[in-house]
Every structure is written in structure tokens, then in C-alpha cells.
Scaffold this active site. Sequence first.
Site, PDB file in Angstrom:
ATOM      1  N   GLU A 320       0.824  -1.188   0.000  1.00 10.52           N
ATOM      2  CA  GLU A 320       0.000   0.000   0.000  1.00 10.52           C
ATOM      3  C   GLU A 320       0.869   1.254   0.000  1.00 10.52           C
ATOM      4  O   GLU A 320       1.157   1.804  -1.031  1.00 10.52           O
ATOM      5  CB  GLU A 320      -0.970  -0.046   1.196  1.00 10.52           C
ATOM      6  CG  GLU A 320      -2.201   0.776   0.931  1.00 10.52           C
ATOM      7  CD  GLU A 320      -3.404   0.363   1.760  1.00 10.52           C
ATOM      8  OE1 GLU A 320      -3.441  -0.742   2.299  1.00 10.52           O
ATOM      9  OE2 GLU A 320      -4.334   1.176   1.858  1.00 10.52           O
ATOM     10  N   GLU A 582      -2.411   0.050  13.234  1.00  6.05           N
ATOM     11  CA  GLU A 582      -3.537   0.511  12.426  1.00  6.05           C
ATOM     12  C   GLU A 582      -4.859   0.350  13.172  1.00  6.05           C
ATOM     13  O   GLU A 582      -5.798   1.115  12.953  1.00  6.05           O
ATOM     14  CB  GLU A 582      -3.574  -0.316  11.135  1.00  6.05           C
ATOM     15  CG  GLU A 582      -4.699   0.014  10.196  1.00  6.05           C
ATOM     16  CD  GLU A 582      -4.564  -0.710   8.867  1.00  6.05           C
ATOM     17  OE1 GLU A 582      -3.890  -1.766   8.824  1.00  6.05           O
ATOM     18  OE2 GLU A 582      -5.119  -0.217   7.878  1.00  6.05           O
TER      19      GLU A 582
HETATM   20  C1  BGC Z   1      -5.342   2.476   4.622  1.00  4.00           C
HETATM   21  C2  BGC Z   1      -5.826   3.496   5.605  1.00  4.00           C
HETATM   22  C3  BGC Z   1      -6.730   4.369   4.814  1.00  4.00           C
HETATM   23  C4  BGC Z   1      -7.916   3.505   4.570  1.00  4.00           C
HETATM   24  C5  BGC Z   1      -9.068   4.186   3.960  1.00  4.00           C
HETATM   25  C6  BGC Z   1      -6.506   1.601   4.308  1.00  4.00           C
HETATM   26  O1  BGC Z   1      -6.208   0.585   3.455  1.00  4.00           O
HETATM   27  O2  BGC Z   1      -4.247   1.789   5.075  1.00  4.00           O
HETATM   28  O3  BGC Z   1      -4.905   4.030   6.385  1.00  4.00           O
HETATM   29  O4  BGC Z   1      -7.029   5.602   5.338  1.00  4.00           O
HETATM   30  O5  BGC Z   1      -7.558   2.363   3.815  1.00  4.00           O
HETATM   31  O6  BGC Z   1     -10.143   3.375   3.961  1.00  4.00           O
END
Ligand code: BGC
Length: 733
Positions: A320, A582
Site C-alpha cells: 500500500e 492501524e
Molecule cells: C489504509 C488506511 C486508509 C484507509 C481508507 C486503508 O487501506 O491503510 O490508512 O485511510 O484504507 O479506507
Amino acid sequence: KNQLRKEFELGKRVTRARAYVCGLGYSELRLNGRKVGRNVLDPAWTTYDKRALYVTYDATGYLQPGRNAVALMLGQGWFKDIALLVHLKIELEGGETFEVVSDASWKGQDGPIVMSSVYNGETYDARLETPGWDRPGYDDGRWVAAEVVAGPKGVLSAQMMPAIQVVDTIVPLKMTCPKPGVHVYDMGQNFSGWIQLRVRGQPGTAVKLRFAELIYDNGMINRENLRGARAEDVYILKGDGEEIWEPRFTYHGFRYVELSGYPGVPAVNAVKGRVVHTAVEPTGSFACSKPVLNSLQRIIIWGQKTNLHSIPTDCCQRDERMGWMGDAQGTAEEAIYNFDMSAFYANFLRDIRDVQDEKGTITDTVPHIWGSRPADPAWGTAYPLIAWYVYQYYGDRRVLEEHYDGVKKYVEFLRTRAENGLVKFSYYGDWVAVDRTPGDVVSSFYYYYDVKVLAEMAKVLGKEADAKIYGELAGAIKLAFHREYYDPKTRSYANGTQTANALPLFLDMVPEAERGGVWGSLFDNIVYKNNSHLTTGIIGTKYIMELLTNSGTSDLAYDIATQTTYPSWGYMIENGATTLWELWELREGPSMNSHNHPMFGSVGSWLYKALAGINLAAGSVGFEKIRIAPQMVRDLHHAAGSTRTVRGEVSSSWSRDGQSVNLDVIIPVGSEAEVIIPKFNLENIVITEGDQIAWDVRGYQAGMQGIQSVEKAPTGFLIKIGSGRHSFRLRGD
Ligand code: BGC
């Protein structure tokens, strides 16, 4: 071809030389056999058909009279097709200038980097090295001519922010051997970067490095949460004594490294961690008498800096590493207290502008790869909010001038999506919350916030008509919000989550008559329903701590900040986090549970604002007027913070015992401050500054240098001061 070279002749000594390199793809510039400068992973990632960045290198010390060679190694990076523009501008003794520009006379070949990918890693076959290729006199007769391609559309722009660099080198904490031939190193810290490898062995031996944030009980690395990122480097030995290697065109987010294929038993120093991120200058520090908060500060810092990779990334390990705008806006104030972010955000705001379309929409991630267009309003708000923070903290009015039209266009887009005065579309809302808040509440809150900020920007820029229009629009949204979401029976907004009540309270959207009731609902929810824990996602978390402090309940904010049970920051720390997670939950399985995700670190600005007490005074920008108001709550008996602002260092350090409070502050030249010192239940108070009395039974003792006034305030004393170092002591009995 991933290596390029060109030779040229210089008749005289070089007095000054600059190299300008614009790469669509990463590049490493070399002159006469040496890497130029310290940058890595240049250039910054942009929406390059809108704006491609060139990097300026000081090449002065690398050139010589006679023959010279310029050479580059190339990697894919974030780009589709690798292309390069190189321009050397050389000033010679006597004032003559000489230029070398990339063209079809340059030669290319594929070098030892067999594969490079940001997510997957790098494979380097040292047997393919061609020594001398980057020096003059190398026979490149078998190399092929460089192909001239059209450049991207859009502008060529200077990379003005700090580059990505190897900022630090760390050594492993320990090495284990969970399986024959497999060695696992614990670097002791989750970070972004790579490993420098030291090895000796037969030519053709392949040493494999695999990276992970987590480890299983059996000592093997756990890579379940990396999703599609292969995160694997391979080094193939040339077999020539000790070989020291590190990759160039990839990076990983990791704490553990698995080494396999290593000839013999590796020593602990066979690997070193190279910490790689945008080299923003650290400008802040925070420490206090509560260990868990010092750990919190530490994991915030590590999470924040290792997620600055020319854009603010969400994470640095899995497939990501995107510029998710919700994460970016949530952490911006924290980042500004801790690092010099001025040039970084100036660039990121341009990145945002680059993705804006004619309709005014922007995207969830910038540059836009993941997520949607239009952005979730809680993500899109990064455009107005970061511009506004940069203006507030750095006093940089140019940023407002540059982005006013873009922000206005964005707000006008939101307006086209309004239903009954509210913007309801939402994809993520209060993302990763324990208690879910309806997304439309969050979107409508940000619609109000964005319009309000736009009105303020208009005011600053002297656009009276706009200030009026958007000021009125904001007023209408505020009313609509209350009408739509307030429930008098529950004295709450929407479903009454902490976030649903905290958001309108934070922006003063609650009518005076209802404020107490809503506040009570929020308080009850936190204290009684959740035993002083948050159940908020990243959006509620950003505002709730500051709201509690501004409402006079810093003790509750402190209780929350120092929790060590789920859900809390302390829970992450107790479970070994070295960077923020997270999720509030401890998960180590597949899918979405990064262990280095800075977004919950928004609390970092609260540490400075509330506990150290360093604040912009209301309405002031660039720390011209400062408010020092440390919250001396519960068992906290010392806190200290400092942050280097555009005017100089602002610092606040306090300690207390039952009878006295000491507070040392530094206010930069050209600034002034109001300082609030609490008096607790003390009577017969004497306040001294240095060895002079500023207040005693007679009241304010005027005439002291740097002190403008001392007066009683509701919970203590309000002291107005000018610049300089001030050392206050309040005593009583
Ligand atoms: C990210 C997040 C992001 C989110 C939004 C994720 O996959 O890692 O940090 O803000 O998606 O839905």
C-alpha cells in the site's frame, strides 16, 4: 536499460557544478565513480504527467579537468516507464560554462540490479557488475545508444523539500536460528528502510533477506499482514572477499529480518538496519514523568517519520504505502509539532492540487492509485485543513494564496453534493472505530469544517465577498447539522457515539442550551460506559483529547492517554508496539492490521498542547502570540516540550510538588506569550521570576523586564510576557 553513462572533457578546473536530474523512476547519480550526495529514492513521487520533479545536486567536488564520466543507475520506483532527463551545468575557472545534457549519445546497459520493486524488493547479482563503468575510460563499445523519448506532459518543477535519505543506522538487538540455515534478526524497532548486508562466500551464492513486522512463537517471521508485498531482497555474491551491499530502489517496513542462504553462520553484525525516510528535520521534543506517555511519544515519532516517503504514507510495509488523505490530515498537527514539515506539506498540497479535476473533486489517495474519486469528505478535507495548518503554524500566507482557488473549487464541489444543507456521502467515516458512527455525520461535519476554513482563508486574503458567502454557508450547515442529527431524548447526536458527540462539540456546532447535555452524554459514555477508554476511530480520536482539555477536563484526557488496557495507546505499548498500530485491536493475521500506521498518533499534538502547554494563541499565526497553558493533572508532576517554530524555539518545562510550581519557558524574539500557571488550592501566593517577585500579597509587582502583567485567572494566574527565557516559581501554603 538500468544503467546509463556518458563521458565528457573539461578543459579547466571546475569552480561550481550543478546536476539536475528529473527521473520518471528512481535514479542514483554517479560522477567519476562516486555517488553524488546522500539522497536515495530520488525523485519524490508525484502525479508526473501533471508535475515531474527535478532534483538539484551539488556536483562541484566530483569533477576534474580532463575526462569525466556521468553515470546513473535506474529503478522502477512508482513509475510506469523509466525515463530520465539529466542536465549538468558546470562553471569553469575563468567564467566559462559547460553543459552536458542527456541525449542519444548516452549509452545504456543492464547492470547488476536484476529486479527492483518498491513492494517486492531488489535482486542484485554482483557477478554482473562491470567495474569502472561509472568512471572515465571505460570501454562502453558494447553498450547500446540511449533511446530518446518524449517527456511527460505537465510542468517540470524543482524538488524543494528534503529528500529521502538514510537517516540513521541501527544494529540488531539479537539473532536467533529458528531452523537450520534460517537466521532471524530482531532490529528492536519497526522502521522503514532496508538492511546493509556483510557477507563472504563463493560466487553465485544467493543470500535472501525477507522482512516482517511480526514473529511467531517458534521464532519464524510472520508475514501474514504484508498482503501482496513480497518484501524480499536477494544478493548474489561475486565471491571476492568481504562484500557489503544494500539495495537502492526498494524499501521495506519491518522489525524482523530473516536471512537464508547465508554461507556459514552469520555474525550479529552481518546486518545493519538503515533507517530511510524523507529527511525532515526533527524540531520537537516531549518528555514527562509518566513513562507510558514517553513511550507513546516515542512510537509516534517512529511511526510518523518512517511514513514520510516524499508523501505522507499510511504505512510502510504492505502493498500500500499510499498518500491516504484521511491519515495525512489527522496527523498533520502532530507532525508539525515534531518535525519541520513546511516544505514537505508545501509539496504535498501541490500533489493534491495535481489530482484535482475540473469539477473540483480530489481523491482518497494522492497521488491517486487507491481509493475513490471523489474522496471521502473526511479524506478530502486534507486539502483545506493541511493548507490551513501550514498557514497557522508557519504563518505561510503564500500557501493560502496558492491554494485558495483549489480549495474553493473543492468546497464548491462538496456543495453540489449537499442534500438539505449536508453532505452525506461517505466511504470510511470514523475509520477503524470500536463503536461505529454513521458516515454521513462525519462527512457533514467536514463539510462544515471545510466551508468554515475557506471563509477564514478568504478573510486572511482580503476576499471580503467570499468570506461573507462562506461564513453564511457555514452558519447554515451548522443549523442543518443540529436539526438533522440532534436527538433531545438522548441529548446526543446521531447514535450517540463518542465521535458523534465530540465532533459537533469540538467545532462549537452545538447550540448553547444543549451544550451541557451533549457534553454530559459524551462524558458518561467515556467514563461510565467505557471506563475512561476511547471507542473512536481515527476521526474522533483526532479531536476528542483536545476537546476534553478545552472543556476543562484534562484529567479525563490524561486518564484516557495513560490507559494500558484495550482500546488505548498504552495497550499497544504493553503489547510491544514500537510504532503505532492501524487498529486498536491486537491482530497478527492476514489482511488489514499494519503495525506501523501513524494515523492514531494524532494525540501527539495533544501532548504538546495540553501537557507541555504549548499553543498558538487564539487567532495568532506562526507563533507570533503564544499561549503556554500546561495541564498539571493527576499524578503528573513534570512535563517538558519544545518545538522550533519559524520564529525560533518555543519551550515549556514544568515541575511541581505540593507547595510550588516551577515553570521555565522560552519565547522567541519577536513573539509574546500568555502563560497560565495553576495555583491548585494554595493560598498566600508568591510568584517569582528568576530572583525577583512578580506577585505577592500586594498583587502584581510591576517593572520587571519582560513581564507585562500578572493577573488572577479562574484556576491560577495569567502572566503576559515578551520574548526571552523566563523562569517562574509559584509558591504558597
Ligand atoms: C489504509 C488506511 C486508509 C484507509 C481508507 C486503508 O487501506 O491503510 O490508512 O485511510 O484504507 O479506507
